[in-house]
Enzyme design. Structure first.
Site, PDB file in Angstrom:
ATOM      1  N   THR A   1       0.858  -1.185   0.000  1.00  0.00           N
ATOM      2  CA  THR A   1       0.000   0.000   0.000  1.00  0.00           C
ATOM      3  C   THR A   1       0.893   1.232   0.000  1.00  0.00           C
ATOM      4  OG1 THR A   1      -1.664  -1.201   1.193  1.00  0.00           O
ATOM      5  CG2 THR A   1      -1.823   1.193   1.272  1.00  0.00           C
TER       6      THR A   1
ATOM      7  N   ASN B   1      -9.735   1.268   2.133  1.00  0.00           N
ATOM      8  CA  ASN B   1      -9.509   1.070   3.564  1.00  0.00           C
ATOM      9  C   ASN B   1     -10.114   2.209   4.380  1.00  0.00           C
ATOM     10  OD1 ASN B   1      -8.319  -1.380   3.352  1.00  0.00           O
ATOM     11  ND2 ASN B   1      -6.266  -0.749   3.975  1.00  0.00           N
TER      12      ASN B   1
ATOM     13  N   CYS C   1      -3.315  -2.156   9.130  1.00  0.00           N
ATOM     14  CA  CYS C   1      -3.723  -1.531   7.868  1.00  0.00           C
ATOM     15  C   CYS C   1      -4.661  -0.352   8.047  1.00  0.00           C
ATOM     16  CB  CYS C   1      -4.346  -2.581   6.971  1.00  0.00           C
ATOM     17  SG  CYS C   1      -3.209  -3.926   6.643  1.00  0.00           S
TER      18      CYS C   1
END
Ligand code: UGA
Length: 432
Positions: free
Chosen positions: A121, A208, A260
């Protein structure tokens, strides 16, 4: 196809094993020699259901190999994924020095066309920097492409998420790169969304962050439910049945953790700020998430009056079930706050104890949930491991000093717990 994966962490290892399962020949690289030695002996360093079996199967078939040298992968593989960690810096920005160094090493080792794919990411624009780094370090005449292929797998169900995703996003800027990635994913039955590289990078952060918005939203609704005397689980069901909303990520609790969601939320705020937009909405999402843990500690205090010198039993330490991952687990903040109030902690987690021991001090770690309950004032549930549902609560009640369960994950119904003679406090629902 020959595939190289740089970084044998969560994403790299799962992707490597799954690409091998799809029939490709995969070389996984990590600069941690100890990890590579262990992997060569078929010892998988993380707890992820099904991963060890998949690694073993594909190593034995000769489709999955491990090495500590990036060049081994660059030599063999036409498609090379970068799946190394991008840990947050103090200001919330992702640290991309590792990505730069990997890109440089790949560039220097390339002797013919390579497709270099970002799977970590990374902030929007990283693709452009990777391309620049490779361009200035590669041999003359060697061609390459850069692509972005963000990963959406969840810990605890990573293999299923990889092999049965909702979609596959590929950010590409050449037909050759697109064709290679489509071929690579051929065995997977999912729509492939081809975008430009920057959009693919942003899809990951936006996804996310949106999941985080859903969780903080339902946690805020839970607060209103408590004040109004409504039940957040019923409200979430009613809202989630609208297909425009969807039922997932509407479970109220002690807030989101893990490596995350919290990190990507901070990073997205930083990325937007750098570009000139103040993403206040996401800042509020973070504030609600932090408040959720403090509120939960207050709930415990409200039940026990004085916490000082009382023993509290904690069930569940991992940031969610089916993982041993303790990174940014809400349990850390909650346990530390309870300890700051003078509580003694006895804890049980089916998988995360070894990792929890490294980050928590003065906690008595127990071998089973009953041992943790014995002599404790109450049970506090911080991770919804399914096996907690199967426990003998009559026995638990006898072991506790008070018949009290404080559930940060809404695992049980208030009426069911009341029938068992337990006082039950949960999130966004009336206590029983
Ligand atoms: C998350 C995303 O869900 C993945 O799609 C993404 O690929 C991954 O991050 C990543 O970027 O690598 P993960 O961190 O494994 O996956 O965990 P989630 O299942 O998203 O859960 C995150 C946290 O939210 C957990 O603490 C969980 O308990 C909490 N949560 C989740 C809730 O409090 N309520 C919910 O309804 C759902």
């Amino acid at each position: 196809m020959n595939v190289g994966i740089i970084g044998a962490g969560y994403v790299g290892l799962v992707s490597g094993a799954c690409f091998a399962e799809l029939g490709h020949r995969v070389v996984c690289v990590d600069n941690d020699e100890t990890k590579i030695k262990a992997l060569k002996k078929l010892k998988v360093p993380i707890y992820e259901p099904g991963l060890t079996a998949l690694v073993k199967k594909n190593v034995r078939r000769g489709r999955l190999t491990f090495t500590a040298r990036i060049l081994d992968a660059v030599k063999k593989a036409e498609v090379i994924f970068i799946a190394i960690g991008t840990p947050p810096k103090d200001n919330g920005e992702a640290d991309l020095t590792g990505i730069e160094s990997v890109a440089r090493t790949i560039a220097k080792g390339m002797r013919s066309y390579r497709l270099i794919v970002e799977k970590s990411t990374v902030p929007v624009d990283t693709g452009r920097w990777v391309k620049h780094t490779v361009s200035i370090n590669k041999r003359k005449g060697v061609t390459f492409d850069v692509a972005s292929n963000p990963e959406f797998l969840r810990e605890g169900q990573a293999i299923n998420d990889f092999l049965h995703p909702d979609r596959i996003v590929i950010g590409v800027e050449s037909a050759r790169a697109q064709a290679l990635l489509r071929k690579l994913y051929q065995g997977i039955d999912a729509p492939i969304l081809a975008t430009d590289i920057k959009s693919a990078e942003l899809i990951k952060h936006a996804s996310n962050s949106f999941l985080a918005i859903k969780i903080s939203f339902i946690n805020a609704v839970a607060r209103v439910c408590e004040l109004a005397g409504a039940d957040v689980a019923q409200v979430a069901r009613g809202v989630g049945q609208d297909r425009r909303v969807g039922p997932g990520f509407l479970e109220a609790g002690i807030g989101f953790g893990g490596f995350c969601l919290p990190k990507d939320l901070d990073a997205f705020v930083m990325i937007a700020r750098k570009l000139g937009y103040d993403f206040d909405l996401l800042k509020e999402v973070k504030r609600i998430n932090e408040a959720q843990k403090a509120l939960f500690v207050k709930k415990i205090e409200d039940q026990l009056w004085n916490i000082k010198d009382k023993t509290i039993c904690i069930w569940g330490l991992a940031f969610k079930p089916h993982t041993d991952d303790m990174r940014f687990a809400p349990s850390l903040d909650i346990i530390q706050a309870l300890q700051a109030h003078g509580a003694r902690i006895k804890a049980f987690d089916p998988e995360a104890t070894a990792k929890a021991k490294r980050v928590l001090r003065n906690v008595t770690f127990c071998r089973d949930p009953y041992e943790a309950a014995a002599g404790s004032e109450c049970v506090v549930i911080l991770t919804q491991w399914p096996q907690f549902k199967e426990l003998d609560f009559k026995r638990v009640k006898k072991l506790l000093r008070q018949p009290l369960v404080i559930d940060g994950r809404n695992m049980f119904t208030p009426s069911g717990m009341k029938r068992l003679g337990l006082r039950y406090v949960s999130i966004g629902r009336a206590s029983a």
